[in-house]
Scaffold this active site. Structure first.
Site, mmCIF file in Angstrom:
data_model
loop_
_atom_site.group_PDB
_atom_site.id
_atom_site.type_symbol
_atom_site.label_atom_id
_atom_site.label_comp_id
_atom_site.label_asym_id
_atom_site.label_seq_id
_atom_site.Cartn_x
_atom_site.Cartn_y
_atom_site.Cartn_z
ATOM 1 N N TRP A 357 -10.800 46.598 -1.896
ATOM 2 C CA TRP A 357 -10.553 47.574 -2.917
ATOM 3 C C TRP A 357 -9.112 47.247 -3.950
ATOM 4 O O TRP A 357 -9.186 47.741 -4.927
ATOM 5 C CB TRP A 357 -10.056 48.995 -2.300
ATOM 6 C CG TRP A 357 -8.521 49.200 -1.517
ATOM 7 C CD1 TRP A 357 -8.214 48.365 -0.583
ATOM 8 C CD2 TRP A 357 -7.692 49.872 -1.943
ATOM 9 N NE1 TRP A 357 -6.934 48.828 -0.163
ATOM 10 C CE2 TRP A 357 -6.542 49.779 -0.855
ATOM 11 C CE3 TRP A 357 -7.470 51.017 -2.872
ATOM 12 C CZ2 TRP A 357 -5.367 50.454 -1.080
ATOM 13 C CZ3 TRP A 357 -6.221 51.779 -2.760
ATOM 14 C CH2 TRP A 357 -5.205 51.407 -2.006
ATOM 15 N N ASP A 358 -8.384 46.026 -3.340
ATOM 16 C CA ASP A 358 -7.500 45.646 -3.993
ATOM 17 C C ASP A 358 -7.758 45.425 -5.679
ATOM 18 O O ASP A 358 -7.161 45.467 -6.550
ATOM 19 C CB ASP A 358 -6.869 44.124 -3.483
ATOM 20 C CG ASP A 358 -6.486 44.262 -2.181
ATOM 21 O OD1 ASP A 358 -7.072 45.109 -1.523
ATOM 22 O OD2 ASP A 358 -5.892 43.692 -1.740
ATOM 23 N N GLU A 488 -2.700 52.275 6.545
ATOM 24 C CA GLU A 488 -3.417 52.004 7.911
ATOM 25 C C GLU A 488 -2.551 52.214 9.099
ATOM 26 O O GLU A 488 -3.316 51.938 10.109
ATOM 27 C CB GLU A 488 -3.924 50.547 7.666
ATOM 28 C CG GLU A 488 -4.748 50.432 6.661
ATOM 29 C CD GLU A 488 -5.254 49.107 6.264
ATOM 30 O OE1 GLU A 488 -4.624 47.949 6.931
ATOM 31 O OE2 GLU A 488 -6.347 48.598 5.651
ATOM 32 N N LYS A 601 2.543 52.657 6.075
ATOM 33 C CA LYS A 601 2.487 51.155 5.859
ATOM 34 C C LYS A 601 2.498 50.820 4.269
ATOM 35 O O LYS A 601 3.233 49.820 3.890
ATOM 36 C CB LYS A 601 0.967 50.510 6.344
ATOM 37 C CG LYS A 601 0.842 48.991 5.989
ATOM 38 C CD LYS A 601 -0.626 48.893 6.317
ATOM 39 C CE LYS A 601 -0.848 47.293 6.236
ATOM 40 N NZ LYS A 601 -1.970 46.826 6.519
ATOM 41 N N GLN A 602 2.028 51.609 3.450
ATOM 42 C CA GLN A 602 1.944 51.401 2.184
ATOM 43 C C GLN A 602 1.541 52.951 1.397
ATOM 44 O O GLN A 602 1.126 53.762 1.960
ATOM 45 C CB GLN A 602 0.759 50.594 1.892
ATOM 46 C CG GLN A 602 -0.632 51.014 1.831
ATOM 47 C CD GLN A 602 -1.513 49.572 2.210
ATOM 48 O OE1 GLN A 602 -2.070 49.222 3.172
ATOM 49 N NE2 GLN A 602 -2.239 49.208 0.942
HETATM 50 C C1 BGC Z 1 -3.893 46.404 3.294
HETATM 51 C C2 BGC Z 1 -5.100 46.776 2.417
HETATM 52 C C3 BGC Z 1 -5.650 45.473 1.738
HETATM 53 C C4 BGC Z 1 -5.554 44.409 2.498
HETATM 54 C C5 BGC Z 1 -5.883 43.394 1.773
HETATM 55 C C6 BGC Z 1 -3.929 45.018 4.154
HETATM 56 O O1 BGC Z 1 -2.972 44.790 4.804
HETATM 57 O O2 BGC Z 1 -3.559 47.383 4.178
HETATM 58 O O3 BGC Z 1 -5.041 47.911 1.585
HETATM 59 O O4 BGC Z 1 -6.968 45.971 1.141
HETATM 60 O O5 BGC Z 1 -4.463 44.172 3.204
HETATM 61 O O6 BGC Z 1 -4.992 43.027 0.785
#
Ligand code: BGC
Length: 786
Positions: A357-358, A488, A601-602
């Site tokens: 999804w990035d 996550e 986490k984000q």
């Molecule tokens: C992130 C995801 C991301 C993936 C690839 C993961 O660490 O939590 O949001 O899509 O890395 O960049």
């Protein structure tokens, strides 16, 4: 964190050879042209620690998934981009002794990535175990003009001897991926050939059957004259090489020019590959190295014209932002709608080169503003073409009526991720795909896209959401159970605010687009509705009902959106009170402890606020930011940019800058100790967003660009180039003024700090940030431009 990269505004420079840095530098100094990418491995042999990588876009292998406990719905394989045949190799033996920097005394080592002109240069002096000293300069690039080709100029000068040097340019197809579940080799040899100073090898991937022909043609020069080669082919399985014994004289240089090409059956008939490869080699060698290099420089000049960000007063920031822009351009050029952007691009194997999804959430804004709109359109078409597989994927999980669940990780549309909490639960990715359509259309005004492709995707996504929710008798509302948000560090939660909000937005946007298409393109609308059996009245009634009665968790006391049900039951210890020794928590804590903690986490709720900021007043944004920011550990590189943009919006310039710094030099300084696996390409787009949307405050509103800029304290000024609906402008932000230069294209109407500015071709406007004086031509009375 490391700081061995020298600061330079246009170059990435490493001085001195430290084998411990080698894999990191191999990532940082990677080259690519959207079609192929090459880590900064050495041309000559290297027995030290290295991760070899030559990647061909779109060529992958379905590696059998290794999981302990299989769950229905898991994908069978994880597609990964393959390390393909080594095209850069030039084996050097000095009086029979192999040149290998791991076995030599190395001085004067310097690696330089020239971002302006798009090439890599390496210099060193090596003293072999037997005391022979040579000076080497190697220049190479992956051609932007001939995107299946690369070229190398390798110059060797004996410093303390005259003797024999054996030069063996080779193509080695006997390569492996470091990250393979069963240590399998992924390539079989189809055929190979050597002739004169040329050779090629054609390999086929197991299972997927991609064929790639990798070939070379070389010439050797001494004293400026091409010398006839006494070429001897070398015979080995999956390998072609041509050995040349040369007499060398102390102080006199020998230059090997190696032209190479990687042609894949994705773009050519497998049966014609060899012939087409030969044609490509003779075409590029006919041009010659210097012409190719000059073409490379002009291709990059063209890119920089539209992409560059100039930062005055901070050379380190200048270097970093250019590095990010450079890598994004090397990764994706947007000519091919079968290709996408892996989180590590072509710089390593991690994340398998697959699409996340990035792309939609982070990369789309970069490409929208810095490249032709067809580039983003191709990113959207990539998903459009994979709609069938997204529908199959949803079916596999029990959804019907053409509902689509796009994969979390994919190469060809099939899901590759195999951790249940991500595969089945991190469904917010579906929403990002819809959001990218919205973003694209709002930026470009290409409404035709909606009728031709967008609406079909939107309906399938909306159908998924309408089935994924369920009615709660208890709440008398719709709920969304068992999900994982972008954060996550929480799994299987109920009612993740971001996911539920995004789901309702998707349904509303789908209805808005459906109405628009129905009115503007009634025939296309009817054809679509019939082909996908969209029961408009019935289905939209359900969408409406869900939108109206969706449960979006909110805490009345704190007046913030709740990340999910029960979030406030967690022990609320802020990140600032976590000892530094405990971080990053994903390395220091058990997963169980992470899941029970309040740490984020984000960006999660804040990701939603970033997407839908126009729906919230400043106070709401501030309250949510002030609540969630102190609980966020930013252990995904995608996180700080969103916080930076929101901090900027809230007028907290210092924090906006602080968040920006967390990713600006993430790879150059190897902050996370993981650059050796590859660079964080998708988060580089986030860094660009932090500058343009954060410091520049750029937004698109009502079809118009608007800016709310501020200047980070340390900088004297910064400027960025933006393309918007055919007009190119340069925005220059300095201490007291914001100036916008019209570079090309039609006149444009802008908002700068809430001031309407009408910019005619060739003109400039200056807004004084303190007094807000507009020096710009008056708009004509019949002004009708967006
Ligand atoms: C992130 C995801 C991301 C993936 C690839 C993961 O660490 O939590 O949001 O899509 O890395 O960049």
């Amino acid at each position: 964190m490391k700081d061995y990269i020298q600061i330079d505004e246009w170059k990435i420079i490493e001085e001195g050879f430290d084998p411990h840095h080698n894999k990191i530098s191999e990532s940082i100094f990677s080259l690519g042209n959207g079609r192929m990418g090459q880590r900064a491995n050495f041309e000559e042999a290297y027995s030290g620690d290295t991760l070899q990588g030559n990647y061909i876009a779109g060529v992958y292998y379905p590696d059998k998934t290794r999981v302990g406990w299989w769950k229905n719905g898991y994908p069978e394989y994880f597609a990964k981009v393959l390390n393909a045949a080594n095209w850069i190799g030039i084996d050097i033996a000095i009086d029979g002794e192999q040149l290998d920097l791991a076995k030599c005394e190395v001085t004067g080592f310097r690696r330089e990535l020239n971002m302006k002109d798009g090439y890599l240069k390496r210099n060193f002096t090596a003293k072999t175990a037997k005391g022979k000293e040579v000076e080497v300069e190697a220049v190479r690039f992956c051609s932007m003009a001939d995107d299946e080709s690369g070229a190398i100029k390798y110059t060797l000068t004996p410093l303390n001897f005259s003797g024999t040097v054996t030069v063996t340019p080779f193509i080695d197809g006997d390569v492996v991926n470091k990250d393979s579940n069963y240590d399998e080799k992924f390539w079989d040899q189809v055929k190979k050939e050597t002739w004169a100073a040329c050779g090629y090898i054609q390999m086929r991937t197991k299972k997927t059957g991609f064929e790639v022909a990798t070939g070379m043609e070389f010439s050797i020069f001494q004293n400026g004259q091409q010398i006839p080669t006494n070429a001897q082919p070398v015979e080995k399985e999956k390998y072609v090489a041509v050995k040349n014994e040369l007499r060398v004289t102390q102080g006199q240089s020998t230059t090997i020019i190696k032209y190479a090409a990687n042609l894949s059956s994705q773009n050519h008939n497998a049966a014609d590959l060899a012939n087409e490869l030969k044609n490509t080699l003779s075409r590029i060698s006919g041009k010659g190295f210097d012409t190719m290099l000059a073409e490379q420089a002009s291709a990059w000049a063209e890119k920089w014209k539209h992409n560059d960000i100039i930062i005055e007063g901070d050379a380190s920031a200048q270097q970093a932002i250019r590095f990010n822009i450079f890598q994004l351009n090397q990764t994706y050029t947007g000519e091919d709608d079968r290709l996408n952007i892996g989180p590590k691009g072509f710089t390593g194997e991690k994340y398998g080169g697959s699409t996340y999804w990035d792309t939609e959430a982070y990369c789309v804004p970069f490409y929208l503003s810095t490249a032709d709109q067809k580039v983003t359109r191709n990113l959207l078409l990539y998903r459009y073409k994979q709609l069938g597989k997204a529908i199959d994927n949803a079916k596999l999980l029990g959804f019907d009526n053409g509902a689509a669940l796009y994969p979390m990780v994919t190469m060809d549309g099939a899901e590759c991720h195999n951790e249940w909490e991500i595969t089945f639960e991190e469904i917010h990715r579906n929403g990002a795909i819809a959001y990218a359509i919205f973003n694209y259309v709002r930026y470009t005004a290409d409404e035709a896209y909606l009728a031709d492709y967008g609406l079909e995707v939107l309906i399938a996504i909306a159908r998924f959401w309408s089935q994924r929710v369920n009615w709660s008798d208890d709440k008398q509302q719709y709920v969304m159970l068992g999900v994982t948000g972008p954060n996550e560090y929480e799994n299987n939660v109920n009612n993740n605010w971001y996911t539920s909000k995004l789901a309702t937005w998707c349904m509303q946007y789908t209805m808005d687009v459906a109405a628009k298409v129905k009115a503007a393109e009634p025939e296309k609308y009817t054809t679509l509705v019939n082909s996908i059996n969209f029961k408009e009245a019935e289905e939209t009634a359900r969408f409406r009902d869900i939108i109206e009665k969706m449960y979006l968790p909110y805490d009345d006391k704190l007046q913030v959106f709740l990340q999910q049900d029960g979030y406030l039951d967690k022990e609320q210890i802020l990140v600032k009170d976590l000892p530094a020794t405990e971080r990053p928590i994903n390395q220091k804590w058990s997963w169980d402890r992470i899941l029970r903690s309040c740490y984020i986490k984000q960006a999660d709720v804040l990701q939603g606020i970033y997407f839908f900021e126009d729906q919230y007043d400043m106070e709401t944004i501030r309250r949510n930011f002030d609540f969630y920011e102190p609980r966020t550990v930013h252990e995904s590189s995608l996180s700080p940019c969103v916080h930076s943009i929101l901090a900027a919006k809230l007028g907290d310039e210092a924090r906006a800058y602080e968040f920006y710094l967390r990713t600006a030099r993430l790879d150059l300084d190897d902050y996370n100790n993981d650059t050796e696996d590859g660079c964080h390409i998708t988060s580089m787009a986030g860094t660009w967003m932090a500058v343009v949307e954060g410091f520049g405050g750029m937004r698109v509103r009502d079809g118009k660009l608007s800016f709310q800029p501020f200047l980070p304290g340390k900088w004297q000024s910064f400027s960025f180039n933006i393309g918007f609906r055919g007009t190119f402008i340069k925005v220059i932000v300095s201490r007291d003024t914001v100036k916008v230069n019209h570079l090309s294209g039609p006149d444009i109407n802008l908002l700068i700090r809430e001031c309407e500015c009408y910019l005619k071709a060739g003109s400039a406007t200056v807004v004084k940030t303190t007094t807000v004086t507009v020096e710009a031509p008056e708009p004509p009375a019949d002004l009708d431009i967006a």
